[in-house]
Design a protein around this motif. Structure first.
Motif, PDB file in Angstrom:
ATOM      1  N   PHE A 204       3.886  -3.558  11.469  1.00 44.62           N
ATOM      2  CA  PHE A 204       4.690  -4.600  10.813  1.00 44.62           C
ATOM      3  C   PHE A 204       5.982  -4.020  10.242  1.00 44.62           C
ATOM      4  N   GLN A 206       9.499  -6.097   8.086  1.00 48.34           N
ATOM      5  CA  GLN A 206      10.093  -7.388   7.710  1.00 48.34           C
ATOM      6  C   GLN A 206      11.039  -7.839   8.814  1.00 48.34           C
ATOM      7  N   TYR A 235      -1.169  -3.280   1.108  1.00 44.28           N
ATOM      8  CA  TYR A 235      -0.705  -3.816   2.402  1.00 44.28           C
ATOM      9  C   TYR A 235       0.696  -3.258   2.650  1.00 44.28           C
ATOM     10  N   PHE A 240       7.339   0.409   3.032  1.00 42.38           N
ATOM     11  CA  PHE A 240       8.639  -0.163   2.661  1.00 42.38           C
ATOM     12  C   PHE A 240       8.857  -0.259   1.148  1.00 42.38           C
ATOM     13  N   GLU A 256      -2.806   0.858   3.459  1.00 49.06           N
ATOM     14  CA  GLU A 256      -2.585   0.072   4.677  1.00 49.06           C
ATOM     15  C   GLU A 256      -3.658   0.483   5.684  1.00 49.06           C
TER      16      GLU A 256
HETATM   17  C1  LIG Z   1       2.950  -8.796   5.514  1.00 49.68           C
HETATM   18  S1  LIG Z   1       2.648  -7.166   6.066  1.00 49.68           S
HETATM   19  C2  LIG Z   1       3.418  -6.260   4.744  1.00 49.68           C
HETATM   20  C3  LIG Z   1       3.878  -4.854   5.088  1.00 49.68           C
HETATM   21  C4  LIG Z   1       4.769  -4.159   4.090  1.00 49.68           C
HETATM   22  N1  LIG Z   1       4.484  -4.476   2.716  1.00 49.68           N
HETATM   23  C5  LIG Z   1       6.244  -4.349   4.396  1.00 49.68           C
HETATM   24  O1  LIG Z   1       6.948  -4.961   3.584  1.00 49.68           O
HETATM   25  O2  LIG Z   1       6.703  -3.882   5.446  1.00 49.68           O
HETATM   26  C6  LIG Z   1       0.929  -7.017   5.784  1.00 49.68           C
HETATM   27  C7  LIG Z   1       0.337  -5.673   6.134  1.00 49.68           C
HETATM   28  O3  LIG Z   1      -1.028  -5.658   5.705  1.00 49.68           O
HETATM   29  C8  LIG Z   1      -1.792  -4.929   6.623  1.00 49.68           C
HETATM   30  N2  LIG Z   1      -3.190  -5.368   6.361  1.00 49.68           N
HETATM   31  C9  LIG Z   1      -3.767  -6.561   6.660  1.00 49.68           C
HETATM   32  N3  LIG Z   1      -5.005  -6.646   6.159  1.00 49.68           N
HETATM   33  C10 LIG Z   1      -5.246  -5.456   5.508  1.00 49.68           C
HETATM   34  C11 LIG Z   1      -6.345  -4.953   4.764  1.00 49.68           C
HETATM   35  N4  LIG Z   1      -7.450  -5.663   4.587  1.00 49.68           N
HETATM   36  N5  LIG Z   1      -6.240  -3.716   4.219  1.00 49.68           N
HETATM   37  C12 LIG Z   1      -5.103  -2.970   4.407  1.00 49.68           C
HETATM   38  N6  LIG Z   1      -4.020  -3.415   5.095  1.00 49.68           N
HETATM   39  C13 LIG Z   1      -4.083  -4.652   5.638  1.00 49.68           C
HETATM   40  C14 LIG Z   1      -1.184  -5.264   7.969  1.00 49.68           C
HETATM   41  O4  LIG Z   1      -1.470  -4.253   8.925  1.00 49.68           O
HETATM   42  C15 LIG Z   1       0.320  -5.335   7.612  1.00 49.68           C
HETATM   43  O5  LIG Z   1       0.942  -4.081   7.804  1.00 49.68           O
END
Ligand SMILES: C[S@@+](CC[C@H](N)C(=O)[O-])C[C@H]1O[C@@H](n2cnc3c(N)ncnc32)[C@H](O)[C@@H]1O
Length: 382
Positions: A204, A206, A235, A240, A256
């Motif tokens: 991922f 933004q 997450y 970032f 993550e």
């Molecule tokens: C909306 S993205 C946010 C990424 C980051 N904060 C950014 O701004 O680039 C959500 C992230 O949560 C991760 N994710 C989803 N479920 C998760 C979990 N249960 N535990 C850890 N990471 C998780 C996904 O792989 C993804 O990278």
């Protein structure tokens, strides 16, 4: 039932619901109509009839809103990507602010004033840095369609350009079309790599670079206002927020479950000489208990930036029992965010100090929100 399928009628549009459809009424029956604006009088054809609501197709605008504009994209209305190109950009921002305030009021009884005006995107077209192109064999037309899922969600709209994608992605759409995949459904992700960030192919990032400085500024402003010295970035993707805010705290940790993203986060931090943070490859549910023991609650801010489905109930419950001084919730799905904020603020455990929406997705129904929650003092009545 006052109306039948296929009926043609004239409606006044009183609101735009979350998701972008206009709301009209026939007696007490709500009728949803896409591609309209509040205050418009429109002629519609009923296409779906349920017990409590109906859906209709826009046939003709009888009285147009002064906010109505000519959509820039020739696929608008057929392609499922955009819902608001027919509305001026200023009006889109007002509509989104109202929808978010309505949602927060309805789902959490939060006062409307808690939701700030939406921060606009400096480039309301040509901003998307990641798109997914699909192909689908169209039997009746005997033609391979290459493009995006249509508004009706069933077929692929064959297209050669996307008005909200970055220009370089429009060149790539033409390259995909020049070497079409064989018959059948394929998906190709096209993306622009961000400068100075390592991002693995499937991880991922933004998807609007133009509003990223404002997003970071918003989170930094909330963090600075609480004065928290420890940061838990849940997450965290490729690190970032933790990396952008590293200098504002004495120590931070990012969590993550995408292992490649965590490796990239470590590289991203090292490339900037950041040494006050660690990145943990784990599920948030598994890593959070130990992190909340490691950092003292009174000095800790937790960033939640979950996927669209929101946080696990157990994660929210743990935050409620440990009460870090601040939770900063970042979300591209205000409905699941409102649901989770409702849980966090129940019985006064956290207070919602403010919600800042940012228009990361102009021309579409979507909006990013950042919420600032503060913990009630431990032992204080709640
Ligand atoms: C909306 S993205 C946010 C990424 C980051 N904060 C950014 O701004 O680039 C959500 C992230 O949560 C991760 N994710 C989803 N479920 C998760 C979990 N249960 N535990 C850890 N990471 C998780 C996904 O792989 C993804 O990278």
């Amino acid at each position: 039932m006052p109306i039948q399928l296929g009926d043609n009628l004239t409606l006044e549009i009183e609101d735009l619901a979350f998701g972008g459809e206009g709301v009209g009424r026939v007696d007490t029956l709500v009728v949803f109509v896409p591609f309209v604006m509040m205050g418009e009088r429109v002629e519609v054809e009923i296409t779906e009839l349920k017990k409590n609501f109906a859906r209709a197709r826009l046939v003709r605008v009888v009285t147009a809103s002064p906010e109505r504009v000519v959509p820039r994209c020739r696929y608008f209305g057929a392609c499922g990507g955009c819902q608001y190109q027919h509305i001026s950009y200023e009006a889109q921002l007002r509509v989104k602010q109202k929808q978010i305030a309505d949602l927060f009021e309805r789902m959490g009884k939060f006062p409307r004033a808690v939701v700030a005006p939406v921060i606009p995107c400096p480039t309301p077209y040509g901003y998307r840095n990641r798109i997914m192109i699909r192909s689908q064999w169209n039997g009746p037309a005997k033609k391979l369609h290459i493009g995006f899922v249509r508004q009706d969600n069933q077929f692929v709209e064959d297209l050669t350009e996307c008005a909200i994608a970055e220009p370089v992605l429009n060149e790539q759409i033409l390259q995909v079309r020049a070497k079409p995949p064989p018959k059948g459904g394929i998906k190709v992700v096209l993306r622009v790599q961000p400068e100075n960030w390592v991002v693995p192919r499937d991880s991922f990032f933004q998807n609007n670079f133009f509003l990223l400085p404002k997003l970071v500024e918003t989170v930094r402003g909330f963090l600075g206002a609480s004065g928290a010295q420890h940061l838990i970035d849940l997450y965290c993707g490729v690190g970032f927020f933790g990396i952008e805010l590293a200098e504002a705290v004495t120590a931070f940790a990012g969590v993550e479950y995408d292992q490649l993203a965590i490796q990239a986060a470590r590289q991203n931090a090292a490339a900037r000489g950041i040494t006050n943070g660690e990145f943990i490859a784990a599920k948030v549910e598994d890593a959070l208990p130990a992190l909340l023991q490691k950092f003292s609650a009174a000095q800790t801010a937790v960033i939640l930036d979950p996927p669209r489905k929101g946080c696990w109930p157990a994660t929210l419950e743990l935050l409620r029992t440990t009460r870090p001084a601040q939770v900063i919730y970042v979300s591209c799905h205000p409905a699941t965010m409102a649901r989770d904020l409702n849980i966090l603020t129940a019985d006064g455990v956290f207070t919602l100090a403010g919600v800042q929406p940012l228009d990361m997705f102009p021309q579409t129904q979507h909006a990013e929100c950042v919420a600032d929650l503060r913990a009630a003092q431990q032992g204080s009545p709640c």
